[in-house]
Design an enzyme around this catalytic site. Sequence first.
Site, mmCIF file in Angstrom:
data_model
loop_
_atom_site.group_PDB
_atom_site.id
_atom_site.type_symbol
_atom_site.label_atom_id
_atom_site.label_comp_id
_atom_site.label_asym_id
_atom_site.label_seq_id
_atom_site.Cartn_x
_atom_site.Cartn_y
_atom_site.Cartn_z
ATOM 1 C CG LEU A 149 83.591 42.514 22.550
ATOM 2 C CD1 LEU A 149 83.593 40.990 22.393
ATOM 3 C CD2 LEU A 149 82.174 43.049 22.445
ATOM 4 C CG ASP A 150 82.396 46.032 28.774
ATOM 5 O OD1 ASP A 150 82.927 46.999 28.207
ATOM 6 O OD2 ASP A 150 81.239 46.031 29.232
ATOM 7 C CB VAL A 151 87.777 42.844 31.030
ATOM 8 C CG1 VAL A 151 88.391 41.620 31.691
ATOM 9 C CG2 VAL A 151 88.875 43.797 30.561
ATOM 10 C CB THR A 153 81.434 41.406 27.301
ATOM 11 O OG1 THR A 153 80.719 42.172 28.275
ATOM 12 C CG2 THR A 153 80.466 40.998 26.194
ATOM 13 C CG HIS A 246 80.105 49.350 31.209
ATOM 14 N ND1 HIS A 246 80.438 49.705 32.504
ATOM 15 C CD2 HIS A 246 81.213 48.737 30.708
ATOM 16 C CE1 HIS A 246 81.677 49.318 32.770
ATOM 17 N NE2 HIS A 246 82.175 48.734 31.680
#
Length: 317
Positions: A149-151, A153, A246
């Site tokens: 997961l994105d930082v 999110t 993303h």
Amino acid sequence: MTPRERSPPVREVRQLPVPEGLAGMRADAGVARLFGVSRAVAAQLAEDGDVLVENSPVGKSARLTEGAWLEVTLPEPARPLEAETPREVEGMDILYSDADVIAVNKPVGVAAHPTVGWDGPTVTGGLAAAGFRISTSGPPERKGIVQRLDVGTSGVMVVAASERGYSVLKRAFRERTVAKTYHALVQGHPDPFNGTVDAPIGRHPKAGWRFAVVSDGKPAVTHYKTLEAFPEATLLEVHLETGRTHQIRVHMSALRHPCVGDPMYGGDPKLAERLGLNHQWLHAVCLGFDHPADGRRMEITAPYPEDLSRALEMVRR
């Protein structure tokens, strides 16, 4: 000799005639294929004047000619990552764990694993600090990691605890048998309220640090449906077929309905400030997968963090 006195590493210069198979190809694509670097790195080399054809610098979009003399100064090799130090991660809850699988509710501001340039907390470091064993399978810096997961999110993230877990879960993500459900608060009202975005994603042609819908990108499919509509925003349930970097943020931006709190992809900074958000309103609420040991179907869910709940209540009011 002290570290300050050491000479900087010498960058490698490679020279060769343009092969027949690359004739007519863009310079960035040709350099990427010839020397094994990413397209973004190749484009940056061209912008920095490190790609020469017949002794003259060329731009990333210049077309290569068969037999022309190509000279490329390659980037310095990346320094290997040091061994990760276990580090407790505040607010990272363990949602489920057994001998094969660990599921966490990842907070915002936490990376999945160590990367060059990141010195903040990581999921792997947090699990190590909590005494969990993680699979030794995978690249050195991503051992046990089967998804990311994105930082910025939050939400459900699964890590393999065993080698069996890594093998089965990695294959499940690759074959798209994992059900990935997110909630996203987006600006405005998508039309239609329920729909599918099928558009390839790749590096942004003018900003390699972000992504965009581009004709030569990788296939990306996002399904969404409206859960609640408010005067200035809409709460969506989003299901991903693919897992591009993303992806939700890029696809929602392409629809002109960026995630609230996401200025990188067109979010209104004034709205984000009013709602007290310093990151995108995007949360991985559920992961569904077959357990690596016995195949039973599992669904792991994660509640919203406090800041997303508070912002949602504000738009409801």
